[in-house]
Design an enzyme around this catalytic site. Structure first.
Site, PDB file in Angstrom:
ATOM      1  N   LYS A 178       0.860  -1.188   0.000  1.00 30.10           N
ATOM      2  CA  LYS A 178       0.000   0.000   0.000  1.00 30.10           C
ATOM      3  C   LYS A 178       0.895   1.237   0.000  1.00 30.10           C
ATOM      4  O   LYS A 178       1.793   1.362   0.818  1.00 30.10           O
ATOM      5  CB  LYS A 178      -0.897   0.017   1.232  1.00 30.10           C
ATOM      6  CG  LYS A 178      -1.785   1.259   1.314  1.00 30.10           C
ATOM      7  CD  LYS A 178      -2.816   1.137   2.412  1.00 30.10           C
ATOM      8  CE  LYS A 178      -2.370   1.680   3.742  1.00 30.10           C
ATOM      9  NZ  LYS A 178      -2.266   3.140   3.804  1.00 30.10           N
ATOM     10  N   ASP A 181      -3.371   4.363  -1.982  1.00 29.36           N
ATOM     11  CA  ASP A 181      -4.323   4.825  -0.967  1.00 29.36           C
ATOM     12  C   ASP A 181      -4.316   6.355  -0.894  1.00 29.36           C
ATOM     13  O   ASP A 181      -3.719   6.936   0.006  1.00 29.36           O
ATOM     14  CB  ASP A 181      -3.883   4.198   0.376  1.00 29.36           C
ATOM     15  CG  ASP A 181      -4.762   4.576   1.546  1.00 29.36           C
ATOM     16  OD1 ASP A 181      -5.909   4.995   1.333  1.00 29.36           O
ATOM     17  OD2 ASP A 181      -4.284   4.435   2.695  1.00 29.36           O
ATOM     18  N   LYS A 185      -7.297   8.267  -1.245  1.00 33.18           N
ATOM     19  CA  LYS A 185      -8.577   8.711  -0.653  1.00 33.18           C
ATOM     20  C   LYS A 185      -9.133   9.991  -1.289  1.00 33.18           C
ATOM     21  O   LYS A 185      -9.324  11.000  -0.606  1.00 33.18           O
ATOM     22  CB  LYS A 185      -8.409   8.918   0.855  1.00 33.18           C
ATOM     23  CG  LYS A 185      -7.994   7.674   1.629  1.00 33.18           C
ATOM     24  CD  LYS A 185      -8.053   7.943   3.137  1.00 33.18           C
ATOM     25  CE  LYS A 185      -7.709   6.744   3.986  1.00 33.18           C
ATOM     26  NZ  LYS A 185      -6.288   6.379   3.979  1.00 33.18           N
ATOM     27  N   ASP A 221     -13.714  14.991  -3.942  1.00 27.91           N
ATOM     28  CA  ASP A 221     -13.866  16.324  -4.539  1.00 27.91           C
ATOM     29  C   ASP A 221     -15.113  16.271  -5.421  1.00 27.91           C
ATOM     30  O   ASP A 221     -15.848  15.276  -5.387  1.00 27.91           O
ATOM     31  CB  ASP A 221     -12.601  16.671  -5.346  1.00 27.91           C
ATOM     32  CG  ASP A 221     -12.351  18.180  -5.449  1.00 27.91           C
ATOM     33  OD1 ASP A 221     -13.328  18.927  -5.650  1.00 27.91           O
ATOM     34  OD2 ASP A 221     -11.191  18.588  -5.322  1.00 27.91           O
ATOM     35  N   THR A 277     -11.593   5.365  10.702  1.00 27.42           N
ATOM     36  CA  THR A 277     -11.591   4.745  12.039  1.00 27.42           C
ATOM     37  C   THR A 277     -11.150   5.737  13.116  1.00 27.42           C
ATOM     38  O   THR A 277     -11.315   5.495  14.297  1.00 27.42           O
ATOM     39  CB  THR A 277     -10.703   3.482  12.087  1.00 27.42           C
ATOM     40  OG1 THR A 277      -9.483   3.777  11.422  1.00 27.42           O
ATOM     41  CG2 THR A 277     -11.372   2.312  11.418  1.00 27.42           C
ATOM     42  N   ARG A 321       2.884  -1.381  10.876  1.00 27.80           N
ATOM     43  CA  ARG A 321       3.966  -1.528  11.848  1.00 27.80           C
ATOM     44  C   ARG A 321       4.272  -2.955  12.312  1.00 27.80           C
ATOM     45  O   ARG A 321       5.446  -3.258  12.535  1.00 27.80           O
ATOM     46  CB  ARG A 321       3.709  -0.585  13.028  1.00 27.80           C
ATOM     47  CG  ARG A 321       3.967   0.867  12.626  1.00 27.80           C
ATOM     48  CD  ARG A 321       3.304   1.852  13.533  1.00 27.80           C
ATOM     49  NE  ARG A 321       1.843   1.832  13.361  1.00 27.80           N
ATOM     50  CZ  ARG A 321       1.004   2.598  14.046  1.00 27.80           C
ATOM     51  NH1 ARG A 321       1.477   3.427  14.944  1.00 27.80           N
ATOM     52  NH2 ARG A 321      -0.294   2.550  13.809  1.00 27.80           N
TER      53      ARG A 321
HETATM   54  O1  C5P Z   1       0.876   0.453  11.254  1.00 26.81           O
HETATM   55  P1  C5P Z   1      -0.562   0.025  11.099  1.00 26.81           P
HETATM   56  O2  C5P Z   1      -0.713  -1.463  10.917  1.00 26.81           O
HETATM   57  O3  C5P Z   1      -1.461   0.607  12.158  1.00 26.81           O
HETATM   58  O4  C5P Z   1      -0.968   0.685   9.695  1.00 26.81           O
HETATM   59  C1  C5P Z   1      -2.268   0.637   9.195  1.00 26.81           C
HETATM   60  C2  C5P Z   1      -2.348   1.350   7.865  1.00 26.81           C
HETATM   61  O5  C5P Z   1      -3.710   1.401   7.474  1.00 26.81           O
HETATM   62  C3  C5P Z   1      -1.851   2.790   7.890  1.00 26.81           C
HETATM   63  O6  C5P Z   1      -1.295   3.079   6.593  1.00 26.81           O
HETATM   64  C4  C5P Z   1      -3.120   3.581   8.109  1.00 26.81           C
HETATM   65  O7  C5P Z   1      -3.040   4.872   7.581  1.00 26.81           O
HETATM   66  C5  C5P Z   1      -4.123   2.742   7.324  1.00 26.81           C
HETATM   67  N1  C5P Z   1      -5.515   2.939   7.699  1.00 26.81           N
HETATM   68  C6  C5P Z   1      -5.998   2.692   8.984  1.00 26.81           C
HETATM   69  N2  C5P Z   1      -7.333   2.876   9.266  1.00 26.81           N
HETATM   70  C7  C5P Z   1      -8.159   3.300   8.307  1.00 26.81           C
HETATM   71  C8  C5P Z   1      -7.699   3.536   7.015  1.00 26.81           C
HETATM   72  C9  C5P Z   1      -6.352   3.336   6.749  1.00 26.81           C
HETATM   73  O8  C5P Z   1      -5.237   2.290   9.861  1.00 26.81           O
HETATM   74  N3  C5P Z   1      -9.448   3.425   8.561  1.00 26.81           N
END
Ligand code: C5P
Length: 232
Positions: free
Chosen positions: A32, A59, A61, A64, A119, A211
């Site tokens: 991603k 990604d 998003k 507009d 979220t 992460r």
């Molecule tokens: O590091 P982690 O596993 O928390 O990363 C989750 C990824 O998913 C990040 O790139 C975050 O921006 C993305 N994301 C999220 N919740 C959302 C939409 C995207 O955590 N609702």
């Protein structure tokens, strides 16, 4: 496309991203690319990662007026990514225009999915700031149904909402779910998390993992564990 693990490459620049991807010597992961990396490096980083053989979820998003989103999607369609996204809050007219823009002259297009409710937005903010006064799950399911009716392929949601979205929109409507942690991980800033195995049980089609893989001592091993737990 079947179930898969998508690695969120949340790095500030191309050099760090490519160095990270160099560590995957076997199977090429689905990755991603988000706003940070795209705005830092531009479309070139997408082409470079694609040339290395990775599938890509871009990604960005978009949100507009329909005409602007349609033209932006037309530009993105030339990048040969596998999944693009936008905000369902842009309404059906915007989602239909996006699909039109994304469809290439030969009729092919990347999958298009919608962000329902971020979220990071909780029930109180949704009610008090957005004036949407229904339970969060109902708002997410409603946005998902709008996306489905507009012709989109799926949505981004919490794995906790995946079953409800499939019930409302059908088993073939894709649920792409971030918020994944191994049982031994610290949740960090994510509030509602699930393990890869629980996300599989919940019906997620793709899990987005940042992460737990990017910050692991051995990212390739963490990725393999994730695949094993999610796909089996
Ligand atoms: O590091 P982690 O596993 O928390 O990363 C989750 C990824 O998913 C990040 O790139 C975050 O921006 C993305 N994301 C999220 N919740 C959302 C939409 C995207 O955590 N609702």
């Amino acid at each position: 496309m079947g179930k898969d693990v998508i690695i969120a490459c949340d790095f500030p620049d191309g050099r760090q991203t490519l160095a990270f991807l160099d560590r995957f010597t076997g199977h090429k992961p689905f990755v991603k690319i988000g706003m940070e990396l795209f705005y830092a490096e531009g479309p070139q980083i997408v082409r470079q990662i694609k040339e290395r053989g990775h599938r890509i979820f871009l990604d960005l998003k978009l949100h507009d007026i329909p005409n602007t989103v349609k033209k932006a999607m037309r530009v993105l369609s030339r990048l040969d990514v596998d999944i693009c996204n936008l905000h369902a809050a842009g309404t059906a007219a915007m989602m239909r225009a996006a699909l039109e823009g994304l469809t290439r002259p030969d009729g092919t297009r990347p999958l298009l999915i919608a962000v329902t409710m971020l979220t990071s937005t909780d029930q109180a903010a949704m009610e008090n700031e957005l004036l949407i006064r229904v339970p969060m799950a109902e708002a997410v399911a409603h946005y998902a149904k709008n996306a489905r009716a507009a012709g989109l392929d799926g949505i981004v949601c919490s794995p906790l909402e995946a079953a409800g979205v499939h019930a409302a929109c059908g088993a073939d409507f894709l649920t792409v779910t971030p918020g994944i942690r191994f049982a031994t991980d610290d949740a960090g800033d994510q509030k509602r998390v699930m393990t890869p195995a629980a996300a599989r049980e919940a019906g997620s089609d793709y899990i987005v993992v940042g992460r737990p893989i990017t910050a692991a001592a051995d990212p390739a091993a963490a990725y393999e564990t994730c695949l094993e737990q999610f796909i089996g």
